[in-house]
Design a protein around this motif. Sequence first.
Motif, PDB file in Angstrom:
ATOM      1  N   GLU B 173       0.842  -1.216   0.000  1.00 34.21           N
ATOM      2  CA  GLU B 173       0.000   0.000   0.000  1.00 34.21           C
ATOM      3  C   GLU B 173       0.871   1.258   0.000  1.00 34.21           C
ATOM      4  O   GLU B 173       0.615   2.214   0.747  1.00 34.21           O
ATOM      5  CB  GLU B 173      -0.970  -0.019   1.190  1.00 34.21           C
ATOM      6  N   PHE B 174       1.888   1.243  -0.859  1.00 34.70           N
ATOM      7  CA  PHE B 174       2.808   2.376  -0.965  1.00 34.70           C
ATOM      8  C   PHE B 174       2.088   3.561  -1.603  1.00 34.70           C
ATOM      9  O   PHE B 174       1.492   3.438  -2.669  1.00 34.70           O
ATOM     10  CB  PHE B 174       4.018   1.974  -1.815  1.00 34.70           C
ATOM     11  N   ASP B 175       2.152   4.714  -0.953  1.00 37.75           N
ATOM     12  CA  ASP B 175       1.423   5.917  -1.383  1.00 37.75           C
ATOM     13  C   ASP B 175       2.406   6.859  -2.098  1.00 37.75           C
ATOM     14  O   ASP B 175       3.098   7.660  -1.478  1.00 37.75           O
ATOM     15  CB  ASP B 175       0.804   6.579  -0.141  1.00 37.75           C
ATOM     16  N   ARG B 176       2.457   6.731  -3.439  1.00 40.24           N
ATOM     17  CA  ARG B 176       3.405   7.526  -4.230  1.00 40.24           C
ATOM     18  C   ARG B 176       3.247   9.025  -4.028  1.00 40.24           C
ATOM     19  O   ARG B 176       4.224   9.760  -3.912  1.00 40.24           O
ATOM     20  CB  ARG B 176       3.195   7.281  -5.735  1.00 40.24           C
ATOM     21  N   ALA B 177       1.986   9.492  -4.007  1.00 36.19           N
ATOM     22  CA  ALA B 177       1.739  10.938  -3.906  1.00 36.19           C
ATOM     23  C   ALA B 177       2.289  11.470  -2.580  1.00 36.19           C
ATOM     24  O   ALA B 177       2.936  12.521  -2.537  1.00 36.19           O
ATOM     25  CB  ALA B 177       0.241  11.228  -4.035  1.00 36.19           C
ATOM     26  N   PHE B 178       2.060  10.721  -1.485  1.00 36.47           N
ATOM     27  CA  PHE B 178       2.530  11.147  -0.165  1.00 36.47           C
ATOM     28  C   PHE B 178       4.057  11.122  -0.109  1.00 36.47           C
ATOM     29  O   PHE B 178       4.701  12.053   0.401  1.00 36.47           O
ATOM     30  CB  PHE B 178       1.924  10.231   0.908  1.00 36.47           C
ATOM     31  N   PHE B 179       4.642  10.066  -0.680  1.00 34.23           N
ATOM     32  CA  PHE B 179       6.109   9.964  -0.740  1.00 34.23           C
ATOM     33  C   PHE B 179       6.681  11.162  -1.500  1.00 34.23           C
ATOM     34  O   PHE B 179       7.598  11.843  -1.026  1.00 34.23           O
ATOM     35  CB  PHE B 179       6.512   8.659  -1.434  1.00 34.23           C
ATOM     36  N   GLU B 180       6.124  11.452  -2.665  1.00 35.65           N
ATOM     37  CA  GLU B 180       6.686  12.515  -3.519  1.00 35.65           C
ATOM     38  C   GLU B 180       6.447  13.898  -2.918  1.00 35.65           C
ATOM     39  O   GLU B 180       7.271  14.792  -3.103  1.00 35.65           O
ATOM     40  CB  GLU B 180       6.118  12.398  -4.933  1.00 35.65           C
ATOM     41  N   ARG B 181       5.348  14.064  -2.166  1.00 38.66           N
ATOM     42  CA  ARG B 181       5.138  15.340  -1.461  1.00 38.66           C
ATOM     43  C   ARG B 181       6.262  15.580  -0.466  1.00 38.66           C
ATOM     44  O   ARG B 181       6.813  16.677  -0.370  1.00 38.66           O
ATOM     45  CB  ARG B 181       3.789  15.349  -0.734  1.00 38.66           C
ATOM     46  N   GLY B 182       6.604  14.547   0.289  1.00 40.40           N
ATOM     47  CA  GLY B 182       7.696  14.649   1.262  1.00 40.40           C
ATOM     48  C   GLY B 182       9.025  14.897   0.576  1.00 40.40           C
ATOM     49  O   GLY B 182       9.836  15.719   1.028  1.00 40.40           O
ATOM     50  N   LEU B 183       9.255  14.179  -0.524  1.00 44.24           N
ATOM     51  CA  LEU B 183      10.512  14.358  -1.260  1.00 44.24           C
ATOM     52  C   LEU B 183      10.623  15.782  -1.785  1.00 44.24           C
ATOM     53  O   LEU B 183      11.672  16.427  -1.630  1.00 44.24           O
ATOM     54  CB  LEU B 183      10.586  13.356  -2.425  1.00 44.24           C
ATOM     55  N   ARG B 184       9.554  16.296  -2.380  1.00 46.82           N
ATOM     56  CA  ARG B 184       9.602  17.644  -2.967  1.00 46.82           C
ATOM     57  C   ARG B 184       9.788  18.726  -1.909  1.00 46.82           C
ATOM     58  O   ARG B 184      10.436  19.742  -2.148  1.00 46.82           O
ATOM     59  CB  ARG B 184       8.360  17.919  -3.814  1.00 46.82           C
ATOM     60  N   ALA B 185       9.203  18.500  -0.707  1.00 44.37           N
ATOM     61  CA  ALA B 185       9.381  19.463   0.391  1.00 44.37           C
ATOM     62  C   ALA B 185      10.853  19.515   0.808  1.00 44.37           C
ATOM     63  O   ALA B 185      11.386  20.575   1.146  1.00 44.37           O
ATOM     64  CB  ALA B 185       8.507  19.083   1.584  1.00 44.37           C
ATOM     65  N   ALA B 186      11.530  18.364   0.770  1.00 44.37           N
ATOM     66  CA  ALA B 186      12.944  18.311   1.184  1.00 44.37           C
ATOM     67  C   ALA B 186      13.869  18.691   0.043  1.00 44.37           C
ATOM     68  O   ALA B 186      14.944  19.245   0.265  1.00 44.37           O
ATOM     69  CB  ALA B 186      13.292  16.896   1.678  1.00 44.37           C
TER      70      ALA B 186
END
Lengths: 219, 219
Positions: B173-186
């Motif tokens: 249940e990997f959530d790509r959108a949530f992962f990429e939001r965190g990545l883009r913030a960093a």
Amino acid sequence: MPRTRVEVYEEIFKDHNEVAGRVLEALEARGCGMVNVLGSPGAGKTSFLVALIRALAPLPCSVVEGDLESDIDAVALRKLGIDAHQINTHGTCHLDAIQVEALLPAIPAAARAVFIENVGNLICPVSFWLGEKARVLVASTTEGSDKPHKYPPAFAGSDLVVVNKVDLAEVMEFDRAFFERGLRAANPKARIVYVSSKHGTGIPEAAAIVRELLARKPA
Amino acid sequence: MPRTRVEVYEEIFKDHNEVAGRVLEALEARGCGMVNVLGSPGAGKTSFLVALIRALAPLPCSVVEGDLESDIDAVALRKLGIDAHQINTHGTCHLDAIQVEALLPAIPAAARAVFIENVGNLICPVSFWLGEKARVLVASTTEGSDKPHKYPPAFAGSDLVVVNKVDLAEVMEFDRAFFERGLRAANPKARIVYVSSKHGTGIPEAAAIVRELLARKPA
């Protein structure tokens, strides 16, 4: 005379262990014991704690979440009705006893067990005793079966090794015999339980061992 | 006057970065570039490197394996015909430039790329520049989608983020959108590729980006 590196480390840890000793005593005086939960990022420490605390019910439990940043886990635990407190280390790779001592007044007096979810890191948190009575290492089948061979100190220092995500053992080609050989080389005494926090497998057995560890006299 | 903690750190890192600078120059002089590969224990750094190096063929590559203990990965790579060198840190949570400089004479002169597989740790290795031209972070779907939110410095410092084990994204249940939001913030600039090192998905794309990163002028 200049001090050696070992002497400087010993001095730092002596002071740190005094604080940890105070944490242990303060909790003992309330009839409460602490468990330090270690593991790699993503091993499933939070999911395991949720399943464990449900299995320990009605024992009043609190959780201290250690993370570099964010309060994702503490918020998720509170939504499930679990008392949870967040420590953000802002870049530091482990929790220390000073942080835990500062948080003690916020832990409800009714709590009988405090679970520390340490920063996700299989190396640095091993060196810092926080005042816990027991240490639980959460590993996972998705990390592979070579971890005790590569990170022996984390396994050597643990009373209980929980191997999480056992439902994925087959697809991950997890090699139990190789894992256990590494674990036994590092730590002949640690208990080991294979669990799926998602499906509940092994959780009653893990809960029984945690109850035993909490009932021990402190060393 | 006693120095502040920040001043002491700055002094340590200044000396360390001088060594890393020498490593970069020595490799440049041979027409070779180094890539520092970071990630949690069990993210699949070694499997990714095997797939990557095959995709980069016939480019002559060497690998430096960093582990607390054991030479499991170096032995496995050599069996596959990959030039591999082991550094054991015996408890230390990261590789440093001094260790890498000491190893340089052992790297074949023909090597055009050196991949450092750092100690499995999403925190400490971030602070140590080893002389690499680029940094690759290997994350995995099995670690969960919250990692960039919890460990922002590791993501902030990377040129390429490889999300490994994409074949397990659904079951995890990997959530790509949530992962990429965190990545883009960093890190607004990092490239991102979803791969399965086991099945080869995304590997040609990752290899193309690594070629680009190796061809860059050093900063």
